[in-house]
Structure formats: structure tokens, C-alpha cells
Design an enzyme around this catalytic site. Structure first.
Site, PDB file in Angstrom:
ATOM      1  N   CYS A  55      -8.006   2.643   2.978  1.00 36.05           N
ATOM      2  CA  CYS A  55      -6.739   1.948   3.249  1.00 36.05           C
ATOM      3  C   CYS A  55      -5.485   2.812   3.180  1.00 36.05           C
ATOM      4  O   CYS A  55      -4.745   2.889   4.150  1.00 36.05           O
ATOM      5  CB  CYS A  55      -6.591   0.752   2.307  1.00 36.05           C
ATOM      6  SG  CYS A  55      -7.793  -0.535   2.653  1.00 36.05           S
ATOM      7  N   ASN A 105       0.821  -1.216   0.000  1.00 34.52           N
ATOM      8  CA  ASN A 105       0.000   0.000   0.000  1.00 34.52           C
ATOM      9  C   ASN A 105       0.854   1.265   0.000  1.00 34.52           C
ATOM     10  O   ASN A 105       0.530   2.250  -0.670  1.00 34.52           O
ATOM     11  CB  ASN A 105      -0.964   0.000   1.192  1.00 34.52           C
ATOM     12  CG  ASN A 105      -2.242  -0.755   0.861  1.00 34.52           C
ATOM     13  OD1 ASN A 105      -2.386  -1.263  -0.247  1.00 34.52           O
ATOM     14  ND2 ASN A 105      -3.156  -0.836   1.805  1.00 34.52           N
TER      15      ASN A 105
HETATM   16  N1  LIG Z   1     -11.863  -1.916   2.387  1.00 34.08           N
HETATM   17  C1  LIG Z   1     -10.885  -2.367   1.618  1.00 34.08           C
HETATM   18  O1  LIG Z   1     -10.848  -2.111   0.393  1.00 34.08           O
HETATM   19  C2  LIG Z   1      -9.780  -3.218   2.197  1.00 34.08           C
HETATM   20  C3  LIG Z   1      -8.890  -3.877   1.325  1.00 34.08           C
HETATM   21  C4  LIG Z   1      -7.884  -4.671   1.878  1.00 34.08           C
HETATM   22  C5  LIG Z   1      -7.754  -4.787   3.251  1.00 34.08           C
HETATM   23  N2  LIG Z   1      -8.615  -4.119   4.066  1.00 34.08           N
HETATM   24  C6  LIG Z   1      -8.467  -4.301   5.521  1.00 34.08           C
HETATM   25  O2  LIG Z   1      -9.465  -5.218   5.957  1.00 34.08           O
HETATM   26  C7  LIG Z   1      -9.923  -4.873   7.272  1.00 34.08           C
HETATM   27  C8  LIG Z   1     -11.437  -4.673   7.256  1.00 34.08           C
HETATM   28  O3  LIG Z   1     -11.721  -3.558   6.434  1.00 34.08           O
HETATM   29  P1  LIG Z   1     -13.211  -3.220   5.954  1.00 34.08           P
HETATM   30  O4  LIG Z   1     -13.095  -2.092   5.004  1.00 34.08           O
HETATM   31  O5  LIG Z   1     -13.890  -4.473   5.525  1.00 34.08           O
HETATM   32  O6  LIG Z   1     -13.845  -2.728   7.343  1.00 34.08           O
HETATM   33  P2  LIG Z   1     -15.381  -2.414   7.691  1.00 34.08           P
HETATM   34  O7  LIG Z   1     -15.348  -1.341   8.699  1.00 34.08           O
HETATM   35  O8  LIG Z   1     -16.156  -2.248   6.433  1.00 34.08           O
HETATM   36  O9  LIG Z   1     -15.899  -3.768   8.369  1.00 34.08           O
HETATM   37  C9  LIG Z   1     -15.464  -4.255   9.608  1.00 34.08           C
HETATM   38  C10 LIG Z   1     -16.646  -4.988  10.254  1.00 34.08           C
HETATM   39  O10 LIG Z   1     -16.171  -5.699  11.396  1.00 34.08           O
HETATM   40  C11 LIG Z   1     -17.218  -5.688  12.353  1.00 34.08           C
HETATM   41  N3  LIG Z   1     -16.652  -6.078  13.673  1.00 34.08           N
HETATM   42  C12 LIG Z   1     -15.796  -5.368  14.436  1.00 34.08           C
HETATM   43  N4  LIG Z   1     -15.495  -6.076  15.561  1.00 34.08           N
HETATM   44  C13 LIG Z   1     -16.175  -7.248  15.490  1.00 34.08           C
HETATM   45  C14 LIG Z   1     -16.278  -8.397  16.326  1.00 34.08           C
HETATM   46  N5  LIG Z   1     -15.597  -8.497  17.479  1.00 34.08           N
HETATM   47  N6  LIG Z   1     -17.090  -9.408  15.922  1.00 34.08           N
HETATM   48  C15 LIG Z   1     -17.780  -9.321  14.782  1.00 34.08           C
HETATM   49  N7  LIG Z   1     -17.719  -8.265  13.943  1.00 34.08           N
HETATM   50  C16 LIG Z   1     -16.914  -7.247  14.286  1.00 34.08           C
HETATM   51  C17 LIG Z   1     -17.774  -4.293  12.254  1.00 34.08           C
HETATM   52  O11 LIG Z   1     -19.079  -4.203  12.807  1.00 34.08           O
HETATM   53  C18 LIG Z   1     -17.756  -4.076  10.746  1.00 34.08           C
HETATM   54  O12 LIG Z   1     -18.979  -4.464  10.148  1.00 34.08           O
HETATM   55  C19 LIG Z   1      -9.129  -3.629   7.667  1.00 34.08           C
HETATM   56  O13 LIG Z   1      -7.998  -4.021   8.398  1.00 34.08           O
HETATM   57  C20 LIG Z   1      -8.707  -3.045   6.328  1.00 34.08           C
HETATM   58  O14 LIG Z   1      -7.530  -2.283   6.432  1.00 34.08           O
HETATM   59  C21 LIG Z   1      -9.630  -3.359   3.564  1.00 34.08           C
END
Ligand SMILES: NC(=O)c1ccc[n+]([C@@H]2O[C@H](COP(=O)([O-])OP(=O)(O)OC[C@H]3O[C@@H](n4cnc5c(N)ncnc54)[C@H](O)[C@@H]3O)[C@@H](O)[C@H]2O)c1
Length: 438
Positions: A263, A211
Site C-alpha cells: 500500500c 497512508n
Molecule cells: N493489502 C492491504 O493490506 C490493503 C489494505 C487496505 C486497502 N487495500 C486496497 O485494497 C485493494 C485490494 O488489495 P489486495 O491487497 O487485496 O489486492 P490483491 O491483489 O491481493 O487481490 C485482488 C484480487 O482481485 C481479483 N480481481 C481483479 N479483477 C477482478 C474482477 N474483475 N473480478 C473478480 N476478481 C478480480 C484478483 O484476481 C485478485 O485476487 C487495493 O486497492 C489496495 O490498495 C489493501
């Protein structure tokens, strides 16, 4: 394989649905009861092309379901993926790992039999060690292997990226863990997705390094765009001229308003913090962060200059609010500092976005939201194109000019042709290309 996906956001929902589509049995877990209820009603809580059909097909085939109850799905799972958020910690920019460790503790209490716990969230180097420690402390008899499997999907093209990845990185030195993950990703070998096995800490660093490198490429071309404007060169041709060199590559060389999104901003900040913790200075990444932050603020000044200097009492139409097209994600979108800057300078802002207006209202409550781009442009003293949604590429330029009070267009994504805009009577500013129509 039975999979529990903890966190059903952009990454968890896409990964869960794709794993189910590979033929695995997947339960997506989220503590957000409203999100799970909407998924159970067949409603997709995010905008991601193709995701509705993928979810529907796999729910019907009984390979995919949703719950708020982590314990049953974890107890039955061969692999538990952690895909919770890791936002920037307020105040210092470190990755906030609260959700990761909370999930690890819950998993530890529920786990039964041999289970691979896989970190899919983007986490600092060493988080896998800490997750393992938390699980062993919470449940000393748990038979778990903790692996890292960072996710590289891009919002807007997430399903394709997941199913046809450039690579899958799996970080574990444990043979049992490798076997389970190789089996989970086996269907991808048909798509020639290369599986790269490495150590857990290396896998964690690969994600941040990737990234940071991409953010650097964007920021580099943005600075070259600034220089192009001064010297009378065209940055798009410079990008093409350098991108055709295989050592450089043509991707991520589109000049624009600065990177944003869920990200790059938080991950570059977190990488700098990780390095500081180990007494290493990442000066290139630090410069990228600073240059990008300044650039986002400078975009409002660019609009003001195009609109004749002062924005007081002027109406500015903003097209596109999400951080990129084909998503409704507003996290750290460049539109936020831009619109805030315009408002600070006394402008009235009207905006349109094909999918992001509901999310945008939470971030930008003090602007007017419009049904379509032409209504948005009505009576505007300038229009600024911020997100290059395909809908904006083939606008009726005659109609657009008729709607506007002043025919001034600032195109921050270079989607229009300067000659064509000038021919339609617009004063046209883009990024890193000579201005037209003055
Ligand atoms: N969004 C992207 O394009 C992308 C791409 C690659 C990596 N990532 C990484 O992936 C991870 C997730 O990103 P995202 O964009 O999907 O986040 P997001 O905020 O869309 O989703 C995270 C979800 O996790 C849930 N959650 C939190 N704690 C929880 C628990 N204890 N039990 C059950 N559910 C729980 C939240 O309610 C939320 O719905 C991050 O670390 C991000 O950096 C994201």
C-alpha cells in the site's frame, strides 16, 4: 444482508470472511480460478493469522462461499463490494484502475433490483463518479448507488483491524446507500467502531491522506535515526520521548529500512499524481517518497560497511523477506532492493523467511533459500535482519555466532540489544543507535 465481494485477495477475503462472521451472507468472487478452487478445497491462498479458522467456520455455517461467476452473486446481492487490486500503473505511478472499471462493467451487466456498489479498493478521488458513469452507460436501467468505503486493515493483524476498527469511513450522500451500509456494519457498533459518514470524494481522499501521513511518520523517524547515528543519540529513546506526547503518538515511529508493502509505496505515488492532476504540489509527500527510495538502496551499503567494505565473494545471510511479519506478502518489500544491492556488490545471499519464501522466489530467484535461520547463517560473513518475525527475536546467540564465519550482525529493525550482542562477541550495527563490538 446479501453481499458479493468482487476480488478475493488480502482485502476481499478478510472483509468477506468478517462480514460473514457478522452474520451476513457473503459470496467472494474472483476471476482467478485457481484461487477459488483452492478456497473451495478449504485452502487459504494467503498467509494471514486466524483467517483459516474464520473462513472454515463461516463456510460450515453456510454464510460464506466462493465463485468465479460474478453474475449470480451480484444479481442476488444487496451490496456489491469492489476489492480488486489498484497497483501503480507502469511508467507513471498513477493508480491503475483497469480492474476497478472492468469489475464495474461486469457488475452493471449482472445487477438486479436496488443495489449499493461499494468501492473498497484504494482509488483516486473521482473514481466513484467514474464507476457510477460506467455502470449507467453499461446498464441505463440499473438502480444503483455507488459509495466509497476505504479499507484500513493491516496485513498480519487484518481480522482484528476489521473487527475492531478505529473508524469506518462511508462516503455517500445517498440516504438509501447509507442505510444499507449502516446495516452491514451494525454488528461493529458493539465493538464501538465509529461509523463516519461523509461525501464520496472526501472518503476517497481520507484513505490516501491516511497512508501518506503514516508513510511520513515512518520516514521522519528514519531521518532522525540517521542523525542519531551521527550525533551519538539513540533513536528508540528519541521516538519514545516524542511519542509520549499525545499530539504525536507512539505508533509508526520505529526506525527501519524504509517502508514497503502493498500500500504505502503505491498510494504515496498515486496521491502525488492525483495532486498534480489538480495543479497542487504535495511537497512533503514527494520528499517522503524520495527519501524512502534512497533509504532502501542505502541499506545494502550499510551492510557492506559493517562487513568491512567490499562484499565480493562474501556470503550474506538475510533473515526475513516479507515487507512485515505475519504475512507472506512480498509486494515492494524492502528486502528486494536490499538483496539486489547485495548481489550487485558481488555477495552470495542466503535467506530465510517463515512464510514468504514461496512468494520471494518469484522476486529474488538468484539466492539460496534455507530451512531455518541457523542454516541460513552457516558460513556467513554477515547476517542482516530485515523483517522482525517473532521467531528471530529470541535466537540462540551463541549458536548463531558459532554458525557464522564472521560474527557481524546488521539489525535493520532494532530487535536485539546492543550490549547483549557485544557480550556475545558480535560486531553489531542497528538503526539509529550507537554501534557495538568494534
Ligand atoms: N493489502 C492491504 O493490506 C490493503 C489494505 C487496505 C486497502 N487495500 C486496497 O485494497 C485493494 C485490494 O488489495 P489486495 O491487497 O487485496 O489486492 P490483491 O491483489 O491481493 O487481490 C485482488 C484480487 O482481485 C481479483 N480481481 C481483479 N479483477 C477482478 C474482477 N474483475 N473480478 C473478480 N476478481 C478480480 C484478483 O484476481 C485478485 O485476487 C487495493 O486497492 C489496495 O490498495 C489493501
Amino acid at each position: 444482508m446479501r453481499i458479493a465481494m468482487i476480488g478475493t485477495g488480502y482485502v476481499g477475503l478478510v472483509s468477506g470472511a468478517c462480514f460473514a462472521d457478522f452474520g451476513h451472507n457473503v459470496t467472494c468472487v474472483d476471476k482467478d480460478a485457481e484461487k477459488i478452487a483452492s478456497l473451495e478445497r478449504g485452502e487459504i491462498p494467503i498467509f494471514e493469522p486466524g483467517l483459516d479458522t474464520l473462513v472454515e467456520t463461516n463456510v460450515k455455517a453456510k454464510r460464506l462461499d466462493f465463485t468465479t461467476d460474478l453474475s449470480v452473486s451480484v444479481a442476488e446481492a444487496d451490496a456489491v463490494f469492489i476489492a480488486v487490486g489498484t497497483p501503480s500503473r507502469r511508467g507513471d505511478g498513477h493508480a491503475d484502475l483497469t480492474y476497478v472499471y472492468a469489475a464495474a462493467r461486469e457488475i452493471a451487466r449482472a445487477v438486479s433490483g436496488f443495489t449499493v456498489v461499494v468501492n473498497k479498493s484504494t482509488v483516486p478521488v473521482g473514481t466513484g463518479d467514474e464507476v457510477e458513469r460506467v455502470i449507467r452507460e453499461t446498464n441505463p436501467s440499473a438502480d444503483v448507488v455507488v459509495a466509497s468505503n476505504p479499507e484500513f486493515l493491516r496485513e498480519g493483524a487484518a481480522i482484528r483491524d476489521f473487527k475492531f476498527p478505529d473508524r469506518i469511513v462511508i462516503g455517500t450522500s445517498d440516504e438509501r446507500g447509507r442505510k444499507v451500509l449502516a446495516e452491514i456494519y451494525r454488528p461493529l457498533s458493539l465493538n464501538q467502531g465509529p461509523l463516519m459518514f461523509t461525501a464520496r470524494r472526501t472518503a476517497e481522499l481520507i484513505k490516501y491522506a491516511a497512508n501518506a501521513f503514516l508513510a511520513t511518520k515512518i520516514t521522519f523517524i528514519n531521518e532522525i535515526a540517521d542523525l542519531s547515528e551521527k550525533v551519538g543519540a539513540d533513536v528508540q529513546e528519541v521516538a519514545r520521548g516524542i511519542g509520549l506526547d499525545n499530539r504525536i503518538g507512539s505508533k509508526f515511529l520505529h526506525a527501519g529500512p524504509g517502508y514497503g508493502g502493498s500500500c504505502f509505496p503505491k498510494d504515496t505515488r498515486a496521491l502525488i499524481k492525483i495532486a498534480q492532476d489538480y495543479d497542487v504540489q504535495l511537497r512533503i509527500v514527494e520528499a517522503v517518497l524520495g527519501v524512502n527510495d534512497n533509504r532502501k538502496r542505502a541499506m545494502a551499503r550499510k551492510v557492506a560497511a559493517a562487513a568491512g567494505g567490499s562484499l565480493r565473494g562474501k556470503t550474506i545471510a538475510v533473515l526475513g523477506l516479507t515487507f512485515k511479519p505475519d504475512t507472506d506478502d512480498m509486494r515492494e518489500a524492502p528486502s528486494i532492493p536490499l538483496v539486489t544491492g547485495l548481489l550487485d556488490m558481488g555477495a552470495k545471499v542466503r535467506a530465510h523467511d517463515p512464510a514468504g519464501m514461496e512468494q520471494a522466489r518469484k522476486e529474488l530467484p538468484d539466492i539460496e533459500y534455507c530451512e531455518d535461520p541457523y542454516t541460513c547463517a552457516k558460513g556467513a560473513d554477515a547476517m542482516v535482519l530485515v523483517t522482525e518475525w517473532v521467531q528471530y527475536r529470541a535466537m540462540d546467540l551463541e549458536r548463531l555466532r558459532r554458525e557464522m564465519a564472521q560474527p557481524v550482525v546488521v539489525d535493520l529493525r532494532n530487535i536485539y540489544r546492543p550490549e547483549e550482542m557485544a557480550a556475545h562477541g558480535f560486531v553489531y550495527e542497528s538503526v539509529g543507535r550507537p554501534s557495538k563490538g568494534k
